[in-house]
Design a protein around this motif. Structure first.
Motif, PDB file in Angstrom:
ATOM      1  N   ARG A   4       0.841  -1.203   0.000  1.00 13.37           N
ATOM      2  CA  ARG A   4       0.000   0.000   0.000  1.00 13.37           C
ATOM      3  C   ARG A   4       0.873   1.248   0.000  1.00 13.37           C
ATOM      4  NH1 ARG A   4      -4.962   1.012   0.650  1.00 13.37           N
ATOM      5  NH2 ARG A   4      -5.544  -1.019   1.445  1.00 13.37           N
ATOM      6  N   TYR A   7       2.404   1.865  -3.521  1.00 14.81           N
ATOM      7  CA  TYR A   7       1.451   2.423  -4.474  1.00 14.81           C
ATOM      8  C   TYR A   7       1.056   3.851  -4.103  1.00 14.81           C
ATOM      9  CZ  TYR A   7       0.937  -2.053  -6.820  1.00 14.81           C
ATOM     10  OH  TYR A   7       1.164  -3.188  -7.546  1.00 14.81           O
ATOM     11  N   GLN A   8       0.905   4.141  -2.837  1.00 12.94           N
ATOM     12  CA  GLN A   8       0.598   5.510  -2.412  1.00 12.94           C
ATOM     13  C   GLN A   8       1.729   6.449  -2.826  1.00 12.94           C
ATOM     14  OE1 GLN A   8      -3.066   5.215  -1.354  1.00 12.94           O
ATOM     15  NE2 GLN A   8      -2.119   7.117  -0.799  1.00 12.94           N
ATOM     16  N   LEU A  11       1.638   7.435  -6.514  1.00 12.94           N
ATOM     17  CA  LEU A  11       0.662   8.448  -6.908  1.00 12.94           C
ATOM     18  C   LEU A  11       1.304   9.822  -7.026  1.00 12.94           C
ATOM     19  CD1 LEU A  11      -2.493   7.430  -4.866  1.00 12.94           C
ATOM     20  CD2 LEU A  11      -2.156   7.236  -7.340  1.00 12.94           C
ATOM     21  N   PRO A  25      -3.298  -3.337  -7.386  1.00 10.00           N
ATOM     22  CA  PRO A  25      -3.100  -2.277  -6.397  1.00 10.00           C
ATOM     23  C   PRO A  25      -4.353  -2.138  -5.531  1.00 10.00           C
ATOM     24  CG  PRO A  25      -2.546  -1.495  -8.595  1.00 10.00           C
ATOM     25  CD  PRO A  25      -3.210  -2.836  -8.753  1.00 10.00           C
ATOM     26  N   ASP A  28      -8.280   2.016  -3.261  1.00 10.41           N
ATOM     27  CA  ASP A  28      -8.180   3.467  -3.068  1.00 10.41           C
ATOM     28  C   ASP A  28      -7.095   4.077  -3.955  1.00 10.41           C
ATOM     29  OD1 ASP A  28      -6.380   2.048  -1.373  1.00 10.41           O
ATOM     30  OD2 ASP A  28      -6.042   3.861  -0.197  1.00 10.41           O
ATOM     31  N   VAL A  29      -6.078   3.307  -4.303  1.00  8.97           N
ATOM     32  CA  VAL A  29      -5.037   3.788  -5.211  1.00  8.97           C
ATOM     33  C   VAL A  29      -5.545   3.731  -6.647  1.00  8.97           C
ATOM     34  CG1 VAL A  29      -2.743   3.303  -6.129  1.00  8.97           C
ATOM     35  CG2 VAL A  29      -3.142   3.171  -3.671  1.00  8.97           C
ATOM     36  N   GLU A  32      -7.462   6.658  -8.006  1.00 13.75           N
ATOM     37  CA  GLU A  32      -6.724   7.898  -8.258  1.00 13.75           C
ATOM     38  C   GLU A  32      -5.685   7.765  -9.372  1.00 13.75           C
ATOM     39  OE1 GLU A  32      -5.278  10.024  -4.806  1.00 13.75           O
ATOM     40  OE2 GLU A  32      -6.423   8.653  -3.545  1.00 13.75           O
ATOM     41  N   ALA A  33      -5.403   6.568  -9.824  1.00 12.35           N
ATOM     42  CA  ALA A  33      -4.323   6.336 -10.784  1.00 12.35           C
ATOM     43  C   ALA A  33      -4.873   6.000 -12.162  1.00 12.35           C
ATOM     44  CB  ALA A  33      -3.445   5.192 -10.294  1.00 12.35           C
TER      45      ALA A  33
END
Length: 56
Positions: A4, A7-8, A11, A25, A28-29, A32-33
């Protein structure tokens, strides 16, 4: 889970990156990606490189 955090951090990466992973992933990622799944066969993008006429 440490994946996590990876991946965060991605971003905030200012460029493009190719990440080869067996797992997806976190949701939540993904929300946004911009990601592309290479599927090999079936629906979706079939591979990182286009199929040549000789391979078809």
């Amino acid at each position: 889970m440490h994946h996590r955090h990876f991946y965060q951090d991605m971003l905030d990466f200012p460029g493009q990156a190719v990440i080869i992973e067996n797992g997806d992933p976190p949701i939540d990622v993904l929300s946004e990606a911009r990601s592309y799944r290479f599927t090999g066969t079936g629906p979706g993008r079939h591979g990182f490189f286009p199929i040549s006429a000789a391979d078809g």
